[in-house]
Design a protein around this motif. Structure first.
Motif, PDB file in Angstrom:
ATOM      1  N   ASP A 228      19.614  38.409 -18.496  1.00  0.00           N
ATOM      2  CA  ASP A 228      19.579  37.683 -17.225  1.00  0.00           C
ATOM      3  C   ASP A 228      18.617  36.489 -17.320  1.00  0.00           C
ATOM      4  O   ASP A 228      17.401  36.669 -17.467  1.00  0.00           O
ATOM      5  CB  ASP A 228      19.121  38.659 -16.132  1.00  0.00           C
ATOM      6  N   LEU A 229      19.171  35.301 -17.221  1.00  0.00           N
ATOM      7  CA  LEU A 229      18.335  34.109 -17.355  1.00  0.00           C
ATOM      8  C   LEU A 229      17.459  33.870 -16.125  1.00  0.00           C
ATOM      9  O   LEU A 229      16.557  33.046 -16.162  1.00  0.00           O
ATOM     10  CB  LEU A 229      19.195  32.889 -17.666  1.00  0.00           C
TER      11      LEU A 229
ATOM     12  N   ASN B 169      25.112  37.178 -19.021  1.00  0.00           N
ATOM     13  CA  ASN B 169      23.951  37.084 -18.142  1.00  0.00           C
ATOM     14  C   ASN B 169      23.679  38.370 -17.364  1.00  0.00           C
ATOM     15  O   ASN B 169      22.609  38.527 -16.777  1.00  0.00           O
ATOM     16  CB  ASN B 169      24.144  35.919 -17.163  1.00  0.00           C
ATOM     17  N   SER B 170      24.625  39.290 -17.344  1.00  0.00           N
ATOM     18  CA  SER B 170      24.403  40.532 -16.604  1.00  0.00           C
ATOM     19  C   SER B 170      23.249  41.328 -17.206  1.00  0.00           C
ATOM     20  O   SER B 170      22.507  41.993 -16.479  1.00  0.00           O
ATOM     21  CB  SER B 170      25.672  41.382 -16.604  1.00  0.00           C
ATOM     22  N   CYS B 171      23.122  41.318 -18.508  1.00  0.00           N
ATOM     23  CA  CYS B 171      22.005  42.023 -19.145  1.00  0.00           C
ATOM     24  C   CYS B 171      20.942  41.046 -19.636  1.00  0.00           C
ATOM     25  O   CYS B 171      19.754  41.276 -19.467  1.00  0.00           O
ATOM     26  CB  CYS B 171      22.508  42.876 -20.300  1.00  0.00           C
TER      27      CYS B 171
ATOM     28  N   PHE C 240      28.186  32.827 -18.600  1.00  0.00           N
ATOM     29  CA  PHE C 240      28.205  33.310 -17.215  1.00  0.00           C
ATOM     30  C   PHE C 240      29.575  33.850 -16.796  1.00  0.00           C
ATOM     31  O   PHE C 240      29.758  34.242 -15.639  1.00  0.00           O
ATOM     32  CB  PHE C 240      27.792  32.183 -16.258  1.00  0.00           C
TER      33      PHE C 240
END
Lengths: 344, 344
Positions: B76-77, B72-74, B59
């Motif tokens: 994305d959880l 997480n930007s791509c 993160f």
């Protein structure tokens, strides 16, 4: 509250030293723990369900034109609601003019943006979605349409806004409700104010004294250390602005380009608003470097030094800087645990 | 496992109809619930503490050159470990060539990237950080240095890697450990395979039958419906590739530009690898539109139709598409609750 009253207030604070004025005609405490409940607008009551919906929207990148950014991309809740960058870049690659501020405790603000151009949190959210340097959505309608095409959102909006369902206002309401839930109570300073005299270190206590005695506290006071709040002296939409830099012509001003941006003047175009800025929140300031409206200062120590020079015309000693910084670190509150929503 | 053996296996699967082969010389079940533990490399044992550190890194936007992107930007959880975009844009604005795949259950893969160019998850992570279209960090050393300058990370790495502390390998190890923890057990299909015959609808059951009988299952089988896994027939680093499109010259191929990218050929430059692709995971496929290596197909229904045309040379009826899609929706597992870390 007029500028003159502000200054009177500042004098009171400076005179009061460690900062508790009670029983006077003013009858307020300039520093106080974060109140349990922030002011809630009558047309957007806070409900658990609406907060949950707003949280989904907050993490949903489909609120940006190309699906690249969510609110959390810049107001990163893993990073105290801000990012590490001086300036943030929007969905289409355009960079904004001002540093992303934290979202924690903004429910206690009366105006929004560095220049106070939004008079409610709902209005601030509404503006972000269409801003070309932020989410860059082409129109209010396109935002509503995109969400309306996602079945789960259509249902959740119908549940939370039975009269109207999805529309732009309700999208901003849900987001604002979630953002209002972002509070960080129980900082060491709050515990100190609550009576626990051992909650903060000697250095921090000395720093608090320096902070008030030197004049920092003439602007940075009250629950967010950012000036008056609604329900006391101020009304929602009425901002608390100060001149920055207050002492022009310093080396710090030049080095950090502190006067390039005219602040509130860019909104009102009134001469008296040149380089006037909303006094920013100091809660959690230790977590949200870099500093100032242009994010030009990397460390808290340097920010304190620069503020003393530019706002007070003073040179803080190393010890004073260390003490004030220690005090500012006591403003870090308890960040809430936040679980990621599952998006439809 | 050779291509010929793959094909033999496929024949077995097709013959078997609903897909359980036991007691044969092969002694495996082509479809089976997600195993409780994924394969763990000997040089990177899974520990709770290392997973927690990897989660922080996952993160942390400071792993991108300009602090704009986290993993997480791509991946994305909040969105099943993927994003909504056909292609994703990296930290500096460069767009990658291939669609971001989910990260859930990738611990059960034997090679990584669409073209299988990484032979371990650690290697895949290492590649992402320096890729100009992703995190765009200038060097391995700069990644290590940046983290080493953050006290909390220095301490956590010293704790988890007492011999070496922070270095590039250990950064990738911590990230890989966290990513390995991202599993989605207990899909409706898993429950069906476990004996609950009512776990999936009649349409889904018919769809599973169509899926296997038509030949989808000749590539999409085993625990991730993406071919063999380590510890059974395959070893880590040994990929399971298929030709795509298998039937060239279709309207679908042209419309969706399916042959513009030569797949594994771009890694090996061997003629036999032209348009060969790692068979992708089908678990949670209903959550991860758009589809294919170039993200060119928006809906699951259209993806099924296109796959039938380009891979099997078949035209599925509307009913067949609906049934197969219903089956694919049963592959959505239980997404774990993920709380945001607090970053230093």
């Amino acid at each position: 509250m007029s500028k003159i009253v502000n200054r009177l207030l500042a004098v009171f604070l400076i005179v009061s030293g460690t900062g508790l004025i009670t029983g006077s005609a003013w009858a307020f405490e300039p520093y106080q723990p974060l109140p349990p409940e922030p002011p809630i607008p009558a047309d957007n009551p806070q409900t658990e369900s609406k907060v949950a919906l707003g949280k989904m929207l907050f993490f949903d990148r489909r609120l940006s034109v190309n699906g690249s950014l969510s609110c959390n991309s810049c107001h990163d809740l893993a990073r105290a609601g801000s990012d590490y960058r001086p300036l943030s870049t929007g969905a289409t690659g355009l960079t904004g003019q001002r540093s992303t501020p934290t979202l924690f405790n903004v429910a206690y603000q009366t105006v929004y943006f560095w220049d106070g151009r939004a008079v409610s949190l709902e209005q601030a959210v509404a503006s972000h979605l269409l801003d070309k340097t932020v989410m860059a959505m082409p129109s209010r309608q396109r935002v509503s349409e995109r969400l309306a095409n996602i079945d789960a959102y259509a249902e959740l909006f119908a549940l939370n806004f039975p009269d109207e369902g999805i529309n732009y206002e309700n999208i901003t309401r849900a987001l604002a409700s979630f953002i209002r839930s972002l509070r960080t109570p129980d900082s060491a300073f709050d515990r100190y104010l609550g009576g626990d005299k051992h909650a903060i270190s000697k250095s921090a206590l000395q720093g608090f004294s320096t902070f008030v005695d030197s004049g920092c506290g003439s602007c940075h006071f009250w629950v967010n250390l950012s000036g008056p709040v609604p329900g006391l002296a101020f009304k929602m939409g009425e901002g608390f602005y100060e001149l920055f830099p207050n002492y022009p012509g310093t080396r710090e001003e030049r080095r950090y380009h502190l006067s390039d941006d005219l602040g509130r003047y860019s909104v009102t175009h009134e001469e008296t608003d040149r380089r006037m800025w909303r006094v920013p929140i100091l809660r959690n300031i230790a977590l949200t470097a870099p500093y100032f409206h242009n994010g030009s200062v990397a460390t808290l120590e340097e920010a304190v030094r620069v503020m003393a020079r530019t706002q007070l015309g003073k040179s803080f000693s190393h010890q004073q800087i260390a003490d004030v910084t220690a005090f500012l670190r006591t403003l870090t509150g308890e960040l809430p645990g936040i679980s990621l929503p599952q998006l439809p």
